[in-house]
Motif scaffolding. Structure first.
Motif, short mmCIF file in Angstrom:
data_model
loop_
_atom_site.label_atom_id
_atom_site.label_comp_id
_atom_site.label_asym_id
_atom_site.label_seq_id
_atom_site.Cartn_x
_atom_site.Cartn_y
_atom_site.Cartn_z
N ARG A 59 14.43 -1.64 14.11
CA ARG A 59 13.32 -2.56 13.96
C ARG A 59 12.31 -2.29 15.06
N LEU A 79 7.92 0.09 4.37
CA LEU A 79 8.06 -0.53 5.68
C LEU A 79 7.30 -1.86 5.67
N THR A 94 3.27 -4.40 3.29
CA THR A 94 4.29 -3.37 3.08
C THR A 94 3.60 -2.03 2.95
N ALA A 117 8.20 -4.71 12.79
CA ALA A 117 8.38 -4.06 11.49
C ALA A 117 9.84 -3.69 11.28
N CYS A 118 10.20 -3.58 10.01
CA CYS A 118 11.52 -3.10 9.62
C CYS A 118 11.40 -2.52 8.21
N LEU A 119 12.37 -1.71 7.83
CA LEU A 119 12.36 -1.18 6.47
C LEU A 119 12.43 -2.33 5.49
N SER A 120 11.73 -2.19 4.41
CA SER A 120 11.71 -3.21 3.36
C SER A 120 13.11 -3.38 2.80
N TYR A 129 14.41 5.80 5.85
CA TYR A 129 13.54 5.79 7.02
C TYR A 129 12.10 5.64 6.53
N ALA A 130 11.21 5.29 7.44
CA ALA A 130 9.78 5.27 7.17
C ALA A 130 9.08 6.02 8.30
#
Length: 168
Positions: A59, A79, A94, A117-120, A129-130
Motif C-alpha cells: 500500500r 490501482l 481508479t 493507494a492500493c491495488l483495486s 501489480y500496478a
C-alpha cells in the motif's frame, strides 16, 4: 505479461518509505524561489517525476505533500487512489486501462490532501501489480512529506474507517 520483478529490476526501483517501489526519473533544473512564509519554506524544483510500483499486499500509506500530484497508469492491474482533503468529502479514483470499468489513465490528488493507494479489489491475482508514474509540481521534496495519524483521520472521516485503517 511482464511481472513486478521485471519492472523493479528493469527500472531500477527501490523501496519507498510510504510502501511499494520507486525511482525518480525527472527533476527540473529550474526552481521556484519560495521563502519561509510559503508552505514550502525554501526553493523547490519546477517539477519532479517518478516511476512507482505497488504489488498485491502493498500500500501507499496515507501521507500528504504541499503540491498537486498527477498520477499516470502504465501497466498491470487497476490501482485505487484515495484522497482525504483538508475540507470537503473524500474521493477515490481508479487508475487502469478499462474505461468501461470506470478506470482512468490519469488523474490527480490536490495539494494538502491526505492520500494513499492500493491495488483495486478487482485485482485478485496473487502476483498482481500496478506500474504508474507520478508528477509533482512544484517538485517533490521529502521535507514536504508527512504521514497521517490513523485516529486523527478516522475522527475526521468515520465513514471511511476501513480504508483509512488499510492505508495507515
Amino acid at each position: 505479461m511482464r511481472t513486478a520483478e521485471f519492472w523493479i529490476e528493469r527500472l531500477g526501483l527501490e523501496p519507498h518509505p510510504e510502501g511499494g517501489w520507486y525511482r525518480e526519473t525527472y527533476r527540473s533544473e529550474g526552481s521556484y524561489g519560495f521563502d519561509a512564509s510559503s508552505p514550502f519554506g525554501s526553493p523547490r524544483s519546477f517539477a519532479t517525476s517518478i516511476h512507482y510500483l505497488l504489488q498485491r499486499g502493498d500500500r501507499s500509506r496515507l501521507h500528504r505533500i504541499h503540491s498537486d500530484e498527477q498520477w499516470y497508469f502504465h501497466a498491470g492491474s487497476p490501482l485505487d487512489v484515495h484522497a482525504f482533503p483538508e475540507s470537503g468529502e473524500p474521493s477515490r479514483f481508479t487508475l487502469g486501462d478499462d474505461p468501461d470499468a470506470a478506470q482512468t489513465l490519469h488523474s490527480w490528488v490536490p495539494a494538502g490532501s491526505w492520500f494513499g493507494a492500493c491495488l483495486s479489489e478487482q485485482s485478485a491475482e496473487p502476483d498482481s501489480y500496478a506500474l504508474v508514474s507520478c508528477v509533482v509540481a512544484p517538485g517533490f521534496d521529502f521535507r514536504d512529506f508527512s504521514f497521517v495519524g490513523r485516529q486523527e483521520l478516522i475522527q475526521a472521516f468515520p465513514g471511511h474507517a476501513r480504508i483509512i485503517e488499510k492505508l495507515s
